[in-house]
Design a protein around this motif. Structure first.
Motif, short mmCIF file in Angstrom:
data_model
loop_
_atom_site.label_atom_id
_atom_site.label_comp_id
_atom_site.label_asym_id
_atom_site.label_seq_id
_atom_site.Cartn_x
_atom_site.Cartn_y
_atom_site.Cartn_z
N ILE A 153 0.86 -1.18 0.00
CA ILE A 153 0.00 0.00 0.00
C ILE A 153 0.90 1.23 0.00
O ILE A 153 1.89 1.27 0.73
N ARG B 239 -2.27 0.80 8.30
CA ARG B 239 -2.65 -0.60 8.45
C ARG B 239 -3.98 -0.79 7.74
O ARG B 239 -4.74 0.17 7.56
N ILE B 240 -4.25 -2.03 7.35
CA ILE B 240 -5.46 -2.32 6.57
C ILE B 240 -6.71 -1.76 7.23
O ILE B 240 -7.55 -1.13 6.59
N PHE C 221 -6.83 -9.67 -2.24
CA PHE C 221 -6.29 -9.37 -0.92
C PHE C 221 -7.36 -8.77 -0.01
O PHE C 221 -7.55 -9.22 1.12
N ALA D 3 -8.85 -10.34 3.35
CA ALA D 3 -8.63 -9.61 4.60
C ALA D 3 -9.96 -9.23 5.25
O ALA D 3 -9.98 -8.68 6.34
N PHE E 176 -3.01 0.64 -4.07
CA PHE E 176 -2.34 -0.67 -4.07
C PHE E 176 -1.45 -0.78 -5.30
O PHE E 176 -1.95 -0.72 -6.43
N SER F 61 3.59 0.62 2.85
CA SER F 61 3.16 -0.25 3.95
C SER F 61 3.02 -1.67 3.42
O SER F 61 2.35 -1.90 2.41
N GLU F 62 3.68 -2.60 4.10
CA GLU F 62 3.62 -4.00 3.67
C GLU F 62 2.26 -4.58 4.04
O GLU F 62 1.61 -4.14 4.98
N VAL F 63 1.81 -5.57 3.25
CA VAL F 63 0.57 -6.26 3.60
C VAL F 63 0.83 -7.77 3.70
O VAL F 63 1.84 -8.26 3.19
N ASN F 64 -0.08 -8.46 4.35
CA ASN F 64 0.05 -9.90 4.55
C ASN F 64 -0.02 -10.65 3.21
O ASN F 64 -1.06 -10.66 2.55
N ASP F 65 1.10 -11.26 2.82
CA ASP F 65 1.15 -11.84 1.48
C ASP F 65 0.48 -13.23 1.39
O ASP F 65 0.48 -13.84 0.33
#
Lengths: 236, 252
Positions: B118, B125-126, B154, B158, B190, B204-208
């Motif tokens: 992101i 955060r998401i 994603f 999520a 995104f 910002s990293e996201v849960n892959d």
């Protein structure tokens, strides 16, 4: 026309998001643009046709510009002006917390700016062709300039004005370049007919594309038919 | 009259010279081999760089690039665009072309990996995307843009898709998402990690585990006029040199 499966589940989820078919959106956006054009286009044309002032040629050139420029260039100028960080847009955002980008109103602005030169050109020619002696006669009979404009000039220039409006509406209906830049291409919000056709072809939805193309062609033929009809009844 | 005649004669002479020299240029061109590469726009900077290196080593080769959303490029090839190589940001588009026999299956190979992130003015955060002050979130149009499809998957996994759907702005390709975010027209977007290297936006990293692995396949197009050079270029991309350049641009 609602053949947009990935979008289907997000339409029902929110009350705020309007969802209109590309045709309804196109007609609505072009209609609003044409109303704005009717007011400001006619006014500008009157000023250009009847007033002599410093910078008149410049104003004439400036209002013709969107007709000559590629719509993408017009679109880019609109982003610079109206974007969230744009020259005007950032003040609007600071005051209201609202940005016009990616809204149907942005599509109206794009359609208005691109189509208004057509109205100004035909309205200017129509007003110039009205014999100025009639206006002078109205003045001598004690009518104000505004009264003369509405009671003498407008009725006499009616045909040119109507033609200008219909052509502007048609141009607004076909607007693509500036619209995609400032309004994006959001199904149900800003995805007008030309934009919906473009995405349908890009994503291989040929059936949808064909349907929309036929629809837009039919509407355009109807516009031409109505224009001829109006000019005929007017002449008789 | 006479002066016009002289002028005309000179003009004619000039015309002949131009014609002759253009013939010469034409002859030289025959030695040059041209290939056109249709590639996912996320590969733009990396592939241009790799292309330049390849042309330095093979001066007789000219590489033309056609960058865009993988889905758009796939449709162009289906409609008969004269392209020699297709590099997609997703398996799906390549599969579609392979099913239709439009690519040389034997030349197909995966050559790069990427990840979804992101971008926003600050770290998010998401759950924060649900906040009222996040009004617009840009994603690629899922119909043609793989990055948009990954983002959509994603968000669904999520569990926030329903609540975020009204905020989504669809872009023509992933670089447009970046552009919208950098201009501040949207509050978040995104994109791929590789797109963010030159950007000053916060990543910002996201849960892959919430989206499928992002793998880039490449293949020679069936109707390629220069399949040999195309194969050589693909080999160069998967060679150590090519892979080093890709890593420099944020790919794995």
């Amino acid at each position: 026309m609602r053949d947009r499966p990935y979008y289907a589940d997000m339409v029902s989820s929110d009350v705020d998001s309007m969802d209109y078919s590309p045709l309804v959106l196109s007609l609505w956006i072009s209609l609003v643009a044409t109303i704005i054009i009717a007011v400001f286009g006619t006014l500008t044309a009157y000023v250009l046709a009847r007033k002599r002032f410093f910078g008149r040629t410049l104003l004439d050139a400036f209002t013709t510009l969107p007709m000559i420029l590629p719509p993408t260039v017009t679109g880019y100028y609109l982003i610079i002006l109206l974007g969230k960080n744009g020259i005007i847009g950032n003040h609007i955002y600071n005051l209201t917390g609202w940005s016009i980008m990616f809204t149907w109103q942005a599509a109206v602005v794009a359609a208005t700016v691109v189509a208004i030169p057509i109205m100004i050109k035909s309205a200017k020619a129509a007003i110039e062709s009205v014999d100025i002696e009639y206006e002078k006669a109205a003045f001598t009979l004690g009518k104000s300039e505004i009264q003369t404009f509405f009671l003498v000039t407008l009725p006499l220039a009616k045909r040119g004005l109507t033609a200008g409006l219909i052509l502007s509406f048609a141009r607004a209906l076909g607007e693509f370049g500036a619209t995609i830049m400032v309004a994006g291409n959001i199904p149900g919000k800003t995805s007008t007919m030309p934009l919906a056709i473009y995405s349908a072809v890009q994503s291989g939805e040929d059936q949808l594309a064909t349907m929309l193309v036929i629809l837009l062609t039919a509407v355009s033929i109807a516009i031409i038919y109505i224009t001829t009809k109006i000019s005929k009844t007017d002449r008789d | 009259m006479i002066s016009i005649n002289i002028f005309q004669r000179r003009f004619f002479l000039l015309f002949v010279i131009v014609l002759l020299t253009s013939g010469c240029v034409q002859d030289n061109r025959d030695i040059t081999r041209e290939i056109t590469v249709s590639a996912a726009i996320s590969l733009k900077d990396a592939l241009k760089d790799i292309g330049e290196e390849f042309q330095k080593k093979n001066p007789e080769v000219r590489i033309y690039f056609n960058f865009g959303a993988s889905g758009t490029l796939e449709k162009q090839i289906e409609q008969g665009a004269s392209v020699d190589i297709f590099a997609s940001a997703s398996k799906k588009e390549m599969d579609m072309l392979e099913e239709k026999g439009l690519v040389l299956g034997s030349t197909r190979t995966d050559f790069a990996k990427n990840r979804l992130v992101i971008i926003a003015p600050s770290r998010v955060r998401i759950e924060e995307l649900r906040d009222k002050n996040v009004e617009k979130i840009a994603v690629g149009d899922p119909r043609t843009v793989p990055a948009g499809r990954y983002a959509e998957t994603f968000l669904k996994n999520a569990g926030v898709y329903e609540s975020l759907a009204p905020k989504l702005i669809f872009a023509e390709n992933v670089r447009q998402v970046l552009d919208y975010a950098e201009r501040g027209e949207v509050d978040a977007g995104f994109v791929y990690f590789s797109d963010t290297l030159k950007s000053n936006m916060t990543v910002s990293e996201v849960n892959d585990s919430f989206y499928p692995p992002i793998v880039y396949p490449i293949a020679v197009i069936h109707d390629s006029q220069n399949p040999e050079i195309s194969k050589q270029f693909i080999e160069y991309i998967i060679s150590d040199e090519g892979q080093t350049i890709l890593r420099r641009y944020g790919f794995k």
